[in-house]
Motif scaffolding. Structure first.
Motif, PDB file in Angstrom:
ATOM      1  N   VAL A  53       0.845  -1.188   0.000  1.00  0.00           N
ATOM      2  CA  VAL A  53       0.000   0.000   0.000  1.00  0.00           C
ATOM      3  C   VAL A  53       0.886   1.246   0.000  1.00  0.00           C
ATOM      4  O   VAL A  53       1.818   1.356   0.796  1.00  0.00           O
ATOM      5  CB  VAL A  53      -0.929  -0.002   1.238  1.00  0.00           C
ATOM      6  CG1 VAL A  53      -1.710   1.294   1.326  1.00  0.00           C
ATOM      7  CG2 VAL A  53      -1.869  -1.195   1.177  1.00  0.00           C
ATOM      8  N   GLN A  54       0.594   2.152  -0.906  1.00  0.00           N
ATOM      9  CA  GLN A  54       1.340   3.400  -1.015  1.00  0.00           C
ATOM     10  C   GLN A  54       0.524   4.537  -0.415  1.00  0.00           C
ATOM     11  O   GLN A  54      -0.636   4.707  -0.757  1.00  0.00           O
ATOM     12  CB  GLN A  54       1.644   3.716  -2.486  1.00  0.00           C
ATOM     13  CG  GLN A  54       2.416   2.640  -3.214  1.00  0.00           C
ATOM     14  CD  GLN A  54       3.791   2.392  -2.630  1.00  0.00           C
ATOM     15  OE1 GLN A  54       4.428   3.289  -2.093  1.00  0.00           O
ATOM     16  NE2 GLN A  54       4.238   1.156  -2.721  1.00  0.00           N
ATOM     17  N   GLU A  55       1.133   5.286   0.494  1.00  0.00           N
ATOM     18  CA  GLU A  55       0.461   6.446   1.071  1.00  0.00           C
ATOM     19  C   GLU A  55       0.572   7.653   0.144  1.00  0.00           C
ATOM     20  O   GLU A  55      -0.370   8.410  -0.024  1.00  0.00           O
ATOM     21  CB  GLU A  55       1.091   6.816   2.417  1.00  0.00           C
ATOM     22  CG  GLU A  55       1.006   5.750   3.476  1.00  0.00           C
ATOM     23  CD  GLU A  55       1.792   6.160   4.705  1.00  0.00           C
ATOM     24  OE1 GLU A  55       1.396   7.162   5.353  1.00  0.00           O
ATOM     25  OE2 GLU A  55       2.794   5.498   5.014  1.00  0.00           O
ATOM     26  N   TYR A  56       1.767   7.821  -0.418  1.00  0.00           N
ATOM     27  CA  TYR A  56       2.075   8.978  -1.255  1.00  0.00           C
ATOM     28  C   TYR A  56       2.845   8.507  -2.488  1.00  0.00           C
ATOM     29  O   TYR A  56       3.565   7.514  -2.430  1.00  0.00           O
ATOM     30  CB  TYR A  56       2.943   9.988  -0.484  1.00  0.00           C
ATOM     31  CG  TYR A  56       2.296  10.506   0.773  1.00  0.00           C
ATOM     32  CD1 TYR A  56       1.462  11.611   0.725  1.00  0.00           C
ATOM     33  CD2 TYR A  56       2.517   9.887   1.999  1.00  0.00           C
ATOM     34  CE1 TYR A  56       0.852  12.088   1.878  1.00  0.00           C
ATOM     35  CE2 TYR A  56       1.912  10.358   3.154  1.00  0.00           C
ATOM     36  CZ  TYR A  56       1.080  11.457   3.084  1.00  0.00           C
ATOM     37  OH  TYR A  56       0.473  11.928   4.220  1.00  0.00           O
ATOM     38  N   ALA A  57       2.698   9.267  -3.579  1.00  0.00           N
ATOM     39  CA  ALA A  57       3.449   8.932  -4.798  1.00  0.00           C
ATOM     40  C   ALA A  57       3.694  10.193  -5.614  1.00  0.00           C
ATOM     41  O   ALA A  57       2.881  11.113  -5.622  1.00  0.00           O
ATOM     42  CB  ALA A  57       2.688   7.909  -5.632  1.00  0.00           C
ATOM     43  N   ALA A  82      -4.520   7.108  -1.417  1.00  0.00           N
ATOM     44  CA  ALA A  82      -3.163   7.540  -1.750  1.00  0.00           C
ATOM     45  C   ALA A  82      -3.188   8.952  -2.330  1.00  0.00           C
ATOM     46  O   ALA A  82      -4.091   9.323  -3.074  1.00  0.00           O
ATOM     47  CB  ALA A  82      -2.542   6.577  -2.752  1.00  0.00           C
ATOM     48  N   ARG A  83      -2.182   9.710  -1.971  1.00  0.00           N
ATOM     49  CA  ARG A  83      -2.060  11.085  -2.465  1.00  0.00           C
ATOM     50  C   ARG A  83      -0.959  11.070  -3.518  1.00  0.00           C
ATOM     51  O   ARG A  83       0.201  10.848  -3.200  1.00  0.00           O
ATOM     52  CB  ARG A  83      -1.771  12.021  -1.308  1.00  0.00           C
ATOM     53  CG  ARG A  83      -2.935  11.978  -0.280  1.00  0.00           C
ATOM     54  CD  ARG A  83      -2.701  12.834   0.919  1.00  0.00           C
ATOM     55  NE  ARG A  83      -2.655  14.248   0.630  1.00  0.00           N
ATOM     56  CZ  ARG A  83      -3.715  15.039   0.466  1.00  0.00           C
ATOM     57  NH1 ARG A  83      -4.925  14.527   0.527  1.00  0.00           N
ATOM     58  NH2 ARG A  83      -3.575  16.327   0.238  1.00  0.00           N
ATOM     59  N   VAL A  84      -1.345  11.323  -4.775  1.00  0.00           N
ATOM     60  CA  VAL A  84      -0.429  11.209  -5.913  1.00  0.00           C
ATOM     61  C   VAL A  84      -0.267  12.564  -6.598  1.00  0.00           C
ATOM     62  O   VAL A  84      -1.251  13.243  -6.872  1.00  0.00           O
ATOM     63  CB  VAL A  84      -0.950  10.177  -6.936  1.00  0.00           C
ATOM     64  CG1 VAL A  84       0.023  10.037  -8.098  1.00  0.00           C
ATOM     65  CG2 VAL A  84      -1.207   8.831  -6.280  1.00  0.00           C
TER      66      VAL A  84
END
Length: 184
Positions: A53-57, A82-84
């Motif tokens: 799982v990615q929180e930020y990208a 997620a905030r991309v």
């Protein structure tokens, strides 16, 4: 660094095929409290997006093996919150709209300032409020130069075809292309 500080770090996926830029951004984001992981292709970005799982990208729009928008979609398949942020050197309204439609929080021109990237990722209002304006926006000359470069690349670096599409004389275009980019 203590374990409590490591536990507080925010996971950040950086997807960019420019390895030097990705490394510099990674170091800068590490200093700002993120725990960055780098992918240099769409395939690696999608693999990392699905593996945890990615929180930020931070994702580059144009990668050598495809579109960064595919990575944004993959990130949102596993992490809806997620905030991309999408970065690009060849920005236009159509690609900005496409990025936001697939779930990007914002769309920033390259080279992006790490402080601006971090502020965008951490902005507290995901309800659509406008982000603050950049402190040093691109100049009109830089925007024009970026547009000409994008069209030139889309025409496979064919000067005559680019001049025709931009409705300018071929010699004028050659003079513009021979100059260095204006300062941001």
């Amino acid at each position: 660094m203590s374990e409590s500080q490591d536990a507080e770090k925010k996971k950040l996926l950086i997807v960019d095929d420019d390895e030097r830029f990705a490394e510099r951004l990674s170091r800068a984001m590490d200093r700002r409290g993120f725990e960055p992981v780098i992918a240099n292709s769409v395939a690696d970005g999608i693999r990392l997006a699905h593996s945890e799982v990615q929180e930020y990208a931070v994702v580059d729009l144009r990668l050598q093996d495809g579109s960064g928008l595919d990575v944004v979609k993959a990130i949102h398949e596993t992490s809806k919150d997620a905030r991309v942020v999408v970065l690009t050197g060849y920005g236009n309204i159509a690609t900005a709209v496409a990025a936001v439609k697939v779930g990007a929080l914002d769309y920033l021109p390259k080279p992006a300032d790490p402080d601006q990237v971090a502020a965008t990722l951490l902005q507290s209002s995901p309800d659509g409020d406008m982000p603050p304006p950049p402190e040093l926006p691109m100049t009109a000359d830089r925007v024009r130069w970026e547009h000409i470069q994008r069209v030139y690349e889309q025409c496979d670096r064919n000067v005559s075809e680019t001049a025709r599409r931009l409705r300018m004389h071929r010699r004028t275009l050659q003079r513009i292309l021979a100059k260095y980019a204006p300062h941001a």
